[in-house]
Design a protein around this motif. Sequence first.
Motif, short mmCIF file in Angstrom:
data_model
loop_
_atom_site.label_atom_id
_atom_site.label_comp_id
_atom_site.label_asym_id
_atom_site.label_seq_id
_atom_site.Cartn_x
_atom_site.Cartn_y
_atom_site.Cartn_z
N ALA A 113 -0.31 25.33 3.47
CA ALA A 113 1.04 24.84 3.13
C ALA A 113 1.20 23.38 3.54
N ILE A 114 0.61 22.98 4.67
CA ILE A 114 0.69 21.59 5.10
C ILE A 114 -0.08 20.71 4.12
N ARG A 115 -1.26 21.15 3.73
CA ARG A 115 -2.08 20.38 2.78
C ARG A 115 -1.36 20.21 1.45
N GLU A 116 -0.71 21.26 0.99
CA GLU A 116 0.04 21.19 -0.28
C GLU A 116 1.17 20.16 -0.17
N TRP A 117 1.90 20.18 0.95
CA TRP A 117 2.98 19.21 1.14
C TRP A 117 2.43 17.79 1.19
N LEU A 118 1.34 17.59 1.94
CA LEU A 118 0.75 16.25 2.02
C LEU A 118 0.36 15.73 0.64
#
Length: 135
Positions: free
Chosen positions: A113-118
Amino acid sequence: TCALPIYWDILYEQRLRELLDLFTHEGASVLWIGIPAMREAGFSRRIARMNSIAQHVLLDYPKSKWLDSTSSLGDATGAFEQYRQDSTGRLVQLRTADGIHLTAAGATMLWPAIREWLASVTPQPSSAMPPSPSP
């Protein structure tokens, strides 16, 4: 109900706004990761209250996003979960023995989820080639 006095809510909201003002005043995007449920029920209720305040405050900051950690770190009902199968099917410990802090495996569960947001907030390089310098 939680044993925190109402003035604590006001102070917490004020501090969150100060922090978000600092982070966003020059246009930065913010990912706010919600605190997951805790093993101890009373503590978990206080955490839910903190998360609710944070979600409310984030509505006033368009360059901020709330990431609910429940699906990554809780069980199907959103309750505390100590262990879970990882992407390879191996059972991994999500939280340390205190029932509060994340293990490395627990933090890894948040990474997709963090990677997607980044990726959503990172400017993509232009596909056009820059002009060649003149001789």
